[in-house]
Design an enzyme around this catalytic site. Structure first.
Site, PDB file in Angstrom:
ATOM      1  N   GLU A 328       0.842  -1.191   0.000  1.00  0.00           N
ATOM      2  CA  GLU A 328       0.000   0.000   0.000  1.00  0.00           C
ATOM      3  C   GLU A 328       0.877   1.242   0.000  1.00  0.00           C
ATOM      4  O   GLU A 328       1.769   1.378   0.848  1.00  0.00           O
ATOM      5  CB  GLU A 328      -0.887   0.044   1.252  1.00  0.00           C
ATOM      6  CG  GLU A 328      -2.015  -0.944   1.271  1.00  0.00           C
ATOM      7  CD  GLU A 328      -2.967  -0.679   2.437  1.00  0.00           C
ATOM      8  OE1 GLU A 328      -4.150  -1.000   2.288  1.00  0.00           O
ATOM      9  OE2 GLU A 328      -2.532  -0.165   3.479  1.00  0.00           O
ATOM     10  N   CYS A 329       0.647   2.139  -0.945  1.00  0.00           N
ATOM     11  CA  CYS A 329       1.337   3.426  -1.030  1.00  0.00           C
ATOM     12  C   CYS A 329       2.856   3.225  -0.972  1.00  0.00           C
ATOM     13  O   CYS A 329       3.447   2.764  -1.933  1.00  0.00           O
ATOM     14  CB  CYS A 329       0.839   4.374   0.053  1.00  0.00           C
ATOM     15  SG  CYS A 329       1.194   6.117  -0.282  1.00  0.00           S
ATOM     16  N   GLY A 330       3.505   3.550   0.152  1.00  0.00           N
ATOM     17  CA  GLY A 330       4.943   3.357   0.233  1.00  0.00           C
ATOM     18  C   GLY A 330       5.352   1.914  -0.002  1.00  0.00           C
ATOM     19  O   GLY A 330       6.373   1.630  -0.630  1.00  0.00           O
TER      20      GLY A 330
END
Length: 437
Positions: A328-330
């Site tokens: 997720e994201c990073g």
């Protein structure tokens, strides 16, 4: 008896977080058991809440969460003496369109839970106008009750007197007035406050804020302004958060620090076992796990180290040969081919996906997301609708793999951040909050 109160304001940057932390610690120092909540998708403030209270803080989000989940999460406060829910942005600010049961505005949670609102007002450059703002907020929505006001950054005793008189003239209780003081300000970063775990002095900052607020706020009056909370509602099966697997290898360190607490609690309550590992320590996922999950955080601050940690990279690639890996994201960025940091240096990542991102070319991505999966991801089948939130300053250099989902913002407009899938690897830019059922 448990009582509850919402801390809100006309907008951001007024001092909600500092007042929430100070009140939480002040009441804890008095021997009360304090439970904090955060309205909306912000994930940094709850870590500060936990430091202030000694209890995990939970997000309550009317745009992304069904009412059953909000009720189940809010019920955890019924074993406390006092509940403090910190708002986000302004009291009535939320998404431009209604989500599951609201717009994500703090006012939604205040009305649903029946918790009165303690307004934080910054009257800098104002006098009687502060009362006009308070009056407008009080009358804007019938189901939201304003309990009183705490003034912040008051310039002088005379300034305080003028503003107090104006507020008292409209029947608005002033429960405290804080003079200007910079010493208890918390450091900030581009995504908001620097995380609590990165500040060894955070406990002393909160303690000093509590002393400051105790000297200038009527703590007993604040307690009296809160509303009694009823008995816990029965847990609804609709509130459950399905785990992505039975044994979950979870990246957990300074680079992968963000997971919504309610997600982890949901996984555990469903019987899943969480097996943390640290990519920054060059560790790989536990070999006995059946899924690997890389959450968000600040991998761009540690990109060189992550690129050099070959044991971690090899272990994640080997894991993905036979079992699902999700970021997720990073975490999604680290599953990609490369990440360019703010100084323009390109760092090779795991290469499980073709995604390339750059912090040298800053671009804000912010807002709620509704995704309809085009393919399965851990815990969810193809076609599932997921609600989440995206917040980063990354440019997408390349996103060549098959799209994981059709992703829309809160207005229904399709966004380019579709997520990716390749083999057993999947990733999204949004942080998952709840399934849209």
């Amino acid at each position: 008896m448990t009582t509850g109160l919402v801390i809100s304001a006309p907008g951001s940057g007024v001092g909600k977080t500092t007042l929430t932390l100070a009140l939480a610690r002040a009441y804890r120092d008095r021997g009360l058991k304090v439970q904090c909540f955060k309205s909306g998708p912000d994930y940094i403030d709850p870590a500060f809440h936990a430091t202030a209270t000694g209890r995990a803080s939970i997000n309550l989000d009317s745009w992304a969460m069904p009412r059953a989940l909000i009720d189940a999460l809010a019920a955890r406060g019924t074993d406390a003496d006092f509940v403090l829910a910190e708002g986000a942005m302004g009291l009535f600010d939320g998404a431009p369109a209604v989500g599951v049961c609201g717009t994500g505005a703090t006012a939604d949670i205040a009305e649903m839970m029946g918790w009165p609102v303690l307004l934080v007002l910054d009257p800098s450059g104002q006098a009687q106008t502060a009362a006009a703002i308070a009056a407008g907020l009080r009358g804007f929505r019938a189901g939201v009750r304003i309990a009183g006001v705490v003034l912040n950054r008051v310039a002088s005793a005379r300034h305080e007197d003028v503003v107090r008189r104006a507020l008292e003239g409209i029947g608005m209780a002033v429960l405290g007035a804080l003079p200007r003081r910079a010493a208890i300000a918390l450091p900030e970063r581009h995504l908001g406050l620097v995380q609590a775990g990165e500040q060894p002095e955070v406990d002393s900052l909160i303690a000093e804020a509590a002393r400051f607020v105790t000297a200038h706020v009527d703590l007993e009056a604040v307690l009296q302004s809160a509303a009694e909370i009823g008995s816990p509602l029965p847990h609804s099966s609709g509130a459950a958060t399905p785990p992505p697997g039975q044994r979950i290898a979870l990246a957990r360190d300074a680079a992968f620090s963000f997971v919504y607490p309610h997600m982890l609690e949901g996984w555990r309550s469903a019987g899943a076992e969480i097996l943390p590992f640290s990519p920054l320590a060059d560790e790989g996922p536990d070999g006995s796990a059946d899924v690997c999950w890389l959450p968000g955080g600040y991998p761009e601050l540690h990109a060189g180290r992550l690129a050099a940690n070959l044991r971690f990279q090899r272990a994640v690639r080997a894991f993905a040969e036979t079992r699902p890996v999700h970021g997720e994201c990073g975490g999604y960025m680290v599953l990609g081919a490369a990440l360019t940091d703010a100084d323009g240096e390109r760092h090779a990542m795991t290469g499980l996906l073709g995604l390339e991102t750059s912090f040298a070319q800053r671009r804000l991505h912010l807002g709620y997301r509704l995704a309809e999966l085009a393919a399965p991801m851990p815990g969810y089948h193809s076609g599932a609708r997921l609600r989440g939130h995206e917040f980063h300053y990354t440019s997408i250099v390349a996103q060549p793999d098959a799209s994981l989902a059709v992703v829309r913002d809160a207005t229904g407009a399709v966004v380019a951040e579709t997520g990716s899938r390749r083999g057993h690897a999947t990733g999204t830019f949004f942080h998952l909050i709840a399934e849209d059922r």
